[in-house]
Design a protein around this motif. Structure first.
Motif, PDB file in Angstrom:
ATOM      1  N   CYS A  85       0.840  -1.198   0.000  1.00  0.00           N
ATOM      2  CA  CYS A  85       0.000   0.000   0.000  1.00  0.00           C
ATOM      3  C   CYS A  85       0.877   1.252   0.000  1.00  0.00           C
ATOM      4  O   CYS A  85       0.626   2.198  -0.747  1.00  0.00           O
ATOM      5  N   THR A  86       1.920   1.221   0.817  1.00  0.00           N
ATOM      6  CA  THR A  86       2.842   2.355   0.861  1.00  0.00           C
ATOM      7  C   THR A  86       3.532   2.550  -0.484  1.00  0.00           C
ATOM      8  O   THR A  86       3.678   3.679  -0.968  1.00  0.00           O
ATOM      9  N   ALA A  87       3.936   1.447  -1.103  1.00  0.00           N
ATOM     10  CA  ALA A  87       4.601   1.533  -2.405  1.00  0.00           C
ATOM     11  C   ALA A  87       3.643   2.043  -3.481  1.00  0.00           C
ATOM     12  O   ALA A  87       4.032   2.839  -4.340  1.00  0.00           O
ATOM     13  N   ILE A  88       2.402   1.612  -3.426  1.00  0.00           N
ATOM     14  CA  ILE A  88       1.409   2.062  -4.419  1.00  0.00           C
ATOM     15  C   ILE A  88       1.147   3.555  -4.240  1.00  0.00           C
ATOM     16  O   ILE A  88       1.106   4.319  -5.207  1.00  0.00           O
ATOM     17  N   LYS A  89       0.986   3.987  -2.982  1.00  0.00           N
ATOM     18  CA  LYS A  89       0.710   5.399  -2.733  1.00  0.00           C
ATOM     19  C   LYS A  89       1.910   6.275  -3.091  1.00  0.00           C
ATOM     20  O   LYS A  89       1.739   7.420  -3.489  1.00  0.00           O
ATOM     21  N   ALA A  90       3.112   5.751  -2.951  1.00  0.00           N
ATOM     22  CA  ALA A  90       4.316   6.519  -3.294  1.00  0.00           C
ATOM     23  C   ALA A  90       4.594   6.476  -4.791  1.00  0.00           C
ATOM     24  O   ALA A  90       5.596   6.999  -5.249  1.00  0.00           O
ATOM     25  N   LYS A  91       3.730   5.782  -5.519  1.00  0.00           N
ATOM     26  CA  LYS A  91       3.831   5.656  -6.983  1.00  0.00           C
ATOM     27  C   LYS A  91       5.137   4.990  -7.412  1.00  0.00           C
ATOM     28  O   LYS A  91       5.681   5.298  -8.458  1.00  0.00           O
ATOM     29  N   VAL A  92       5.619   4.087  -6.547  1.00  0.00           N
ATOM     30  CA  VAL A  92       6.810   3.322  -6.891  1.00  0.00           C
ATOM     31  C   VAL A  92       6.453   2.285  -7.944  1.00  0.00           C
ATOM     32  O   VAL A  92       7.262   1.951  -8.809  1.00  0.00           O
ATOM     33  N   LEU A  93       5.217   1.792  -7.890  1.00  0.00           N
ATOM     34  CA  LEU A  93       4.814   0.712  -8.788  1.00  0.00           C
ATOM     35  C   LEU A  93       4.217   1.209 -10.100  1.00  0.00           C
ATOM     36  O   LEU A  93       3.995   0.429 -11.002  1.00  0.00           O
ATOM     37  N   GLY A  94       3.924   2.422 -10.206  1.00  0.00           N
ATOM     38  CA  GLY A  94       3.324   2.933 -11.442  1.00  0.00           C
ATOM     39  C   GLY A  94       2.399   4.090 -11.119  1.00  0.00           C
ATOM     40  O   GLY A  94       1.996   4.283  -9.977  1.00  0.00           O
ATOM     41  N   ALA A  95       2.051   4.865 -12.124  1.00  0.00           N
ATOM     42  CA  ALA A  95       1.292   6.091 -11.888  1.00  0.00           C
ATOM     43  C   ALA A  95      -0.206   5.840 -11.781  1.00  0.00           C
ATOM     44  O   ALA A  95      -0.863   6.354 -10.892  1.00  0.00           O
ATOM     45  N   ASN A  96      -0.776   5.055 -12.672  1.00  0.00           N
ATOM     46  CA  ASN A  96      -2.232   4.898 -12.728  1.00  0.00           C
ATOM     47  C   ASN A  96      -2.631   3.502 -12.267  1.00  0.00           C
ATOM     48  O   ASN A  96      -2.835   2.608 -13.074  1.00  0.00           O
ATOM     49  N   LEU A  97      -2.741   3.319 -10.968  1.00  0.00           N
ATOM     50  CA  LEU A  97      -3.119   2.011 -10.430  1.00  0.00           C
ATOM     51  C   LEU A  97      -4.404   2.133  -9.633  1.00  0.00           C
ATOM     52  O   LEU A  97      -4.612   3.111  -8.914  1.00  0.00           O
ATOM     53  N   ASN A  98      -5.247   1.145  -9.774  1.00  0.00           N
ATOM     54  CA  ASN A  98      -6.430   1.048  -8.929  1.00  0.00           C
ATOM     55  C   ASN A  98      -5.953   0.393  -7.635  1.00  0.00           C
ATOM     56  O   ASN A  98      -5.610  -0.791  -7.617  1.00  0.00           O
ATOM     57  N   ILE A  99      -5.899   1.127  -6.555  1.00  0.00           N
ATOM     58  CA  ILE A  99      -5.239   0.669  -5.332  1.00  0.00           C
ATOM     59  C   ILE A  99      -5.816  -0.642  -4.798  1.00  0.00           C
ATOM     60  O   ILE A  99      -5.068  -1.594  -4.594  1.00  0.00           O
TER      61      ILE A  99
END
Length: 135
Positions: free
Chosen positions: A99-113
């Motif tokens: 969740c932290t990585a998704i919110k920090a946009k480490v995994l990509g810009a446009n993700l459905n969390i």
């Protein structure tokens, strides 16, 4: 006559001795009353601290490859780099890290969390904890 008295007295004393011995040898005292066990000491439970990510979330950038492969390939994706990072973590810790990585946009810009989180966790054999919200 005296000998008859002595014999009968000796006989009565012997019988008394025999009966008293039999009666006293069969005496069994009542068992002691069982002590009621003391209730365990009720201590207040340790405060539950929220799960935290014990690792550097920047390392989870390899999980971005897993998300892109899942969208393109039907079947079992190659999940080794991402899942090996999450292998030693509990489900809640893995969810917090991702969740932290998704919110920090480490995994990509446009993700459905919620979808991305559950997809990554499920691919690594982990589950989203009940009631967990990536906020």
């Amino acid at each position: 006559m005296a000998s008859k008295n002595v014999v009968s007295t000796a006989f009565l004393l012997s019988l008394n001795l025999l009966f008293f011995t039999l009666v006293s040898s069969n005496y069994v005292p009542c068992p002691p009353t069982p002590k009621s066990p003391k209730p365990p000491h009720k201590s207040s439970p340790a405060p539950i601290k929220p799960a935290s990510c014990p690792m550097d979330t920047l390392k989870l950038g390899v999980c971005a490859n897993l998300l892109h492969i899942v969208h393109l390939v039907v079947g079992t994706p190659a999940k080794t780099p991402c899942c090996s990072l999450l292998a030693g973590l509990a489900d809640a810790e893995a969810a917090v890290c991702l969740c932290t990585a998704i919110k920090a946009k480490v995994l990509g810009a446009n993700l459905n969390i919620p979808v991305s989180l559950s997809l990554l966790l499920n691919n690594c054999g982990k589950k989203v904890p009940a009631g967990y919200q990536c906020a």
